[in-house]
Design an enzyme around this catalytic site. Structure first.
Site, PDB file in Angstrom:
ATOM      1  CB  CYS A  43      -0.965  -0.033   1.104  1.00 12.45           C
ATOM      2  SG  CYS A  43      -0.265  -0.167   2.810  1.00 12.45           S
ATOM      3  CG  HIS A  59      -3.893   0.214   4.823  1.00 12.96           C
ATOM      4  ND1 HIS A  59      -3.392  -0.271   3.818  1.00 12.96           N
ATOM      5  CD2 HIS A  59      -5.040   0.834   4.242  1.00 12.96           C
ATOM      6  CE1 HIS A  59      -4.162  -0.381   2.701  1.00 12.96           C
ATOM      7  NE2 HIS A  59      -5.139   0.460   3.006  1.00 12.96           N
TER       8      HIS A  59
END
Length: 814
Positions: free
Chosen positions: A331, A774
């Site tokens: 990510c 994330h």
């Protein structure tokens, strides 16, 4: 149309059977993000094993003459009748700290039907397995073996891009087998444990050497314990501890303080039995460390706010709105690339110019940076493999720092743009540092290149101090339940003030007064870039050197005017600090000799004074000298660098070393008794020359970096302007031209303009560390904020601009 069997026989010599080690590209097109699941499937050359989407296979056939391809398609299996038809099945709650593994975090586990057939170009004649059965044995055997080898081979994307990550894989402790346990008669009950220091009743750890029970570490958010188990290790050196409440017949959480990691203990049953604990009868009563980390990684508040989970987001699609598949902790890459490819310089270089890039691509486009630089589609496996190749961190499947990846990518762009437009110039700017000696009031100016403005977070400037203190008080109350997240609110103006205010240097060696004194250092912009990247320095270390993240809210503005931060250079009437040669560094056991150089010479030592020598010897920062030495620079060069930069830190000292490599007798000079090229690796020289540089340039880079190839490559690409006066192998000036028109090398190429900016994107991080959690990004497109959360692209309802990590501004032109 010729008989397909005859055609297949005519191309049989070009059909290869994959062997171990062959690179088989069966997951992704070498020129686009097409895959076997895409419309038209994937065509894999049966000679080179490169894959091409249906729109590019004709191009490859025309360029190479290759005719035989395997047409590979995947279609999703139909859902079971028992599955709900209302949408996707509910996601399972993760039960282990892993990706791509049963019980781990969200990752696609779709099942596909696969189909492979041979296609002969240019007429696209198809040959199925049934067709092969009717053909001559020599054809049937070769083609069948090639197809079977293709199906069984690991794809390159799978071999280079680890698809699974298991954070629970632990190594056996080196202390476990020979652990000495004290015969102190201590027996631990099966329940009712308390910390022996503070009476805490949870997060308790029993030391496996002496059976003492203490609480665990205190986490940065106030939870956890009070560090008593760690303090016990520091006092005793007893390395292993087991977390009480996690012991079951299957094992338990064991931590090694000496190895600073969760570990395996093959003798755990024996070690527990020593203190009266029967592992086979124990039941789990506490969260394991894995469960706690999962909970932290899904922390309510930051995660939901940043991902806008509480709202029904409207999906978007179209040009510039393509999501990127998470390849397993990728990510950080997805977020950075989404933002970069909204910058016009990168669009022009890698998107508008795409047909020219494809036409000039080498025979294996998967190894070409320019070609893979366009891979911003669904699943950029080849791009990730290429950009991370050879890098200790980005070649892995671990989570990474988005800021570090951005700088790494910019470095790769610099390396591959020696000719033509360089899009990274959009971010490049000059920083001026002005140091003023407070005793002589003389100044020193230095400039350096940078790409990111790093803003400190002054926690003492929080505007909600009372609220934070009340939240801390509630956390410390033993009987209080869960408390809402209270985030420190830091004004953006306070961050800018912390950056722009003069920094006091207490150990500055002034060449004007020849003594250690106090100085002030002021940092300003010597140029303003077209696009400005601001990093909020949220990640830091606690007093115990445990990494932590500052949970802060900063009112980052939509517009910036940095005009007041422009450097003005030397002021009228201001005197500069003299650059005199430093006195020699002496040790007590060395006989004092005359100070040479600017102070005298071996024949005439009349300017020498032992008293002067003792009084002017500078006090240098040993830690900075050591850091430079560890980089491979000579000791004397490191000392000079620290002296001439006045003990102002490693960055300034390293820049000085790099800028004085060619000084007579300076850092770049050869050691006595050696020649400039002695001991340089021929393999390293050949590697750098193959990149388009001359042998002289390669030698200079290797000498400047102690013959370390990786550092030499970084050095040569960061000194391109300095090397313009040397011969370049490809496209550069000849040696004669250089000698005939040699001028001082120009400074780095930077753009400049007004310091007014508007925010157009930001990247946010969720989690407690850059190594977990994330990343998502928000980008402003046509006056509408859009959230890019890997594959999910939606219109943003409440862009959390106060929780960002990296902010991207573009210049406002009036």
């Amino acid at each position: 149309m010729a008989d397909v069997g005859e055609v297949l026989m005519s191309v049989l010599s070009t059909i290869r059977v994959p062997r171990p080690g062959d690179r088989v590209h069966k997951d992704e097109c070498a020129l686009s993000f097409s895959s076997p699941e895409s419309e038209g499937g994937l065509y894999v050359c049966m000679n080179s094993f490169l894959g091409f989407g249906s729109q590019y296979v004709d191009r490859h056939h025309a360029r190479t003459g290759q005719r035989a391809y395997l047409h590979f398609t995947r279609t999703r299996k139909k859902e079971d009748d028992n599955n709900s038809s209302s949408g996707d099945p509910p996601k399972k709650k993760p039960t282990r700290l892993a990706i791509g593994i049963e019980g781990g975090f969200d990752v696609e586990q779709d099942q596909y039907e696969e189909d492979v057939k041979v296609v002969i170009f240019p007429d696209r004649q198809q040959v199925t397995s049934e067709d092969l059965a009717t053909m001559p044995d020599v054809v049937k055997e070769r083609v069948s073996l090639s197809m079977a080898g293709f199906m069984s081979a690991d794809s390159v994307s799978h071999a280079l891009q680890v698809q699974q990550w298991d954070g629970e894989v632990r190594q056996e402790s080196r202390h476990a087998v020979d652990l000495k346990q004290l015969d102190n008669g201590l027996k631990i009950p099966p329940s009712g444990w308390r910390c022996e220091v503070c009476d805490l009743q949870e997060n308790l750890w029993m030391n496996l050497t002496d059976g003492k029970v203490f609480c665990g570490r205190r986490y940065f958010d106030g939870t956890g314990g009070n560090n008593h188990a760690l303090l016990h290790f520091q006092q005793t050196g007893f390395p292993l501890a087991v977390k009480l409440g996690t012991i079951t017949p299957d094992g338990a959480d064991v931590y090694s303080y000496d190895e600073d990691d969760m570990v395996l203990n093959p003798k755990l049953p024996e070690h527990l039995s020593h203190f009266g604990i029967d592992m086979m009868t124990m039941q789990k009563t506490e969260h394991t460390m894995t469960e706690l980390e999962i909970a932290v990684n899904q922390r309510v508040g930051e995660w939901e706010v940043i991902q806008e989970s509480g709202t029904s987001l409207r999906p978007l699609s179209g040009s510039g709105l393509t999501g990127m598949k998470n390849l397993g902790n990728s990510c950080y890459l997805n977020s950075v690339m989404q933002v970069l490819f909204t910058v016009p310089d990168f669009q022009t270089k890698y998107v508008s110019n795409i047909q020219k890039i494809f036409d000039e691509a080498p025979s294996d486009p998967t190894q070409d940076f320019k070609t893979q630089g366009d891979q911003v589609g669904i699943a950029p496996r080849m791009f990730k493999a290429l950009i991370g190749r050879g890098h200790a961190e980005f070649s892995t499947n671990r989570q990474q720092d988005a800021q570090e990846f951005l700088l790494h990518f910019i470095n790769m762009v610099e390396r591959n743009c020696r000719s033509g437009a360089n899009p990274s110039e959009a971010f490049r700017f000059l920083v001026e540092e002005r140091i003023v000696c407070q005793q002589s009031h003389k100044a020193k100016y230095t400039q350096r290149v940078d790409y990111i403005l790093q803003l400190p977070v002054p926690m003492d400037q929080a505007t909600n101090t009372e609220e934070l203190q009340e939240a801390e008080r509630r956390r410390e109350e033993a009987d209080s339940g869960p408390t809402p997240t209270v985030r420190a609110k830091i004004p953006f103006s306070a961050c800018m003030a912390a950056l722009s205010e003069p920094e006091v240097l207490s150990d500055f060696w002034s060449s004007a007064v020849q003594a250690k004194t106090t100085a002030t250092k002021t940092t300003r912009f010597a140029s303003f870039p077209d696009h400005l990247v601001i990093q909020i320095k949220k990640f830091t270390f606690g007093l115990d050197w445990v990494p932590k993240k500052l949970d802060v809210s900063i009112d980052v503005p939509d517009t910036l005017d940095l005009g007041d931060l422009r450097a003005t250079g030397q002021q009228p009437g201001e005197e500069l600090l003299p650059e005199t040669a430093p006195p020699p560094l002496m040790t007590p056991d060395v006989e004092v000799k005359g100070i040479l150089g600017s102070y005298g010479n071996e024949e005439d030592d009349s300017l020498y004074s032992p008293l002067l020598c003792q009084s002017v010897s500078p006090v240098l920062d040993d830690s900075t000298v050591s850091q430079l030495c560890e980089m491979g620079f000579p000791l004397e060069a490191c000392r000079k660098a620290v002296y001439y930069t006045g003990n102002t830190g490693i960055d300034a000292a390293m820049n000085w070393v790099m800028g004085h490599m060619d000084d007579p007798g300076g850092p770049g000079a050869s050691a006595p008794g050696t020649t400039p090229t002695e001991s340089l690796s021929e393999e390293h020289l050949a590697t750098i020359v193959s990149m388009g540089f001359s042998r002289d340039q390669a030698s200079k880079a290797l000498r400047a970096t102690s013959n370390v190839l990786d550092r030499a490559v970084d050095w040569i690409f960061s000194h391109l302007d300095d090397l313009e006066s040397m011969e370049v192998s490809e496209g550069g000036r000849s040696a004669a031209e250089s000698e005939g028109s040699r001028e001082p090398p120009p400074g780095p190429r930077v753009r400049d303009g007004p310091g007014k900016y508007e925010l157009f994107a930001f990247i946010s991080h969720m989690g407690t560390s850059t190594m977990c959690g994330h990343y998502v990004c928000h980008i402003k497109k046509d006056h509408q904020w859009v959230i890019f959360n890997d594959q999910k692209v939606c219109a943003s309802e409440k862009p959390p601009k106060d929780l960002g990590y990296l902010y991207f501004y573009r210049r406002v032109t009036e």
